[in-house]
Design a protein around this motif. Structure first.
Motif, short mmCIF file in Angstrom:
data_model
loop_
_atom_site.label_atom_id
_atom_site.label_comp_id
_atom_site.label_asym_id
_atom_site.label_seq_id
_atom_site.Cartn_x
_atom_site.Cartn_y
_atom_site.Cartn_z
N PHE A 86 44.98 51.68 -6.60
CA PHE A 86 43.78 51.02 -6.08
C PHE A 86 43.06 50.23 -7.18
O PHE A 86 42.68 49.08 -6.96
N THR A 102 47.88 51.63 -1.56
CA THR A 102 46.90 52.67 -1.87
C THR A 102 46.72 53.61 -0.69
O THR A 102 46.73 54.83 -0.84
N GLY A 103 46.55 53.04 0.49
CA GLY A 103 46.37 53.85 1.69
C GLY A 103 47.59 54.70 2.01
O GLY A 103 47.48 55.86 2.38
N TYR A 160 41.43 52.84 3.29
CA TYR A 160 42.09 51.93 2.35
C TYR A 160 42.96 50.91 3.08
O TYR A 160 42.99 49.74 2.71
#
Length: 167
Positions: A86, A102-103, A160
């Motif tokens: 991130f 990131t998610g 995210y």
């Protein structure tokens, strides 16, 4: 508004990561009253004479316990990688980009912790392998904290995925 959401997601991520570290390192996945506990790594007993915890390493590690240990560590690793990715994406991604990687890492961390907590829930009798009556004990706060991390990790992962870089 987007800056506030970004700040919320960062704080949520750091709080969840701290909770994961505490859940792994503290000594209370199972407790027999206030004087005896068991965690993923040790069995501990409170010594009234010295007013300290006396802990011994687990000598008998079952396959279930090793699975829980590995999955919890995997959850911390993926959540840490997610935060580093991130930060990298925050400074290198072009405007309008989505934080998919990131998610995804955060969701995988949530699934790892979910699997670990689920295994411990259903296999705690085999994991503890103790002659004492398990009905006298109860799940400790670290176990509960691990379960609390699951929806928080999933929520931050979903946030995210929907978060766009604005600047």
């Amino acid at each position: 508004m987007m800056a506030l959401l970004l700040l919320f997601v960062i704080v949520l991520h750091l709080v969840t990561l701290a909770m994961l570290f505490i859940a792994i390192m503290e000594k209370s996945w199972w407790a027999w009253g206030e004087i005896e506990t068991s965690d993923l790594w040790h069995n501990c007993m409170f010594d009234n004479a010295t007013q300290t915890w006396l802990c011994s390493s687990r000598t008998e590690e079952t396959d279930w316990l090793q699975a829980v240990q590995a999955l919890m560590i995997l959850g911390v690793v993926f959540s840490s990688i997610s935060f580093l990715v991130f930060l990298g994406q925050l400074f290198t991604m072009s405007k309008g980009g989505l934080f998919y990687l990131t998610g995804l890492c955060q969701i995988v961390a949530g699934m790892s912790v979910f699997a670990a907590a689920l295994i411990y829930t259903f296999q705690h009798q085999d994991i503890l392998q103790d002659t004492r009556e398990l009905t006298l004990g109860k799940f400790g706060f670290c176990f509960i904290m691990a379960w609390a991390c699951v929806p928080l990790l999933m929520l931050s992962g979903v946030l995210y995925v929907h978060l766009r870089k604005r600047a």
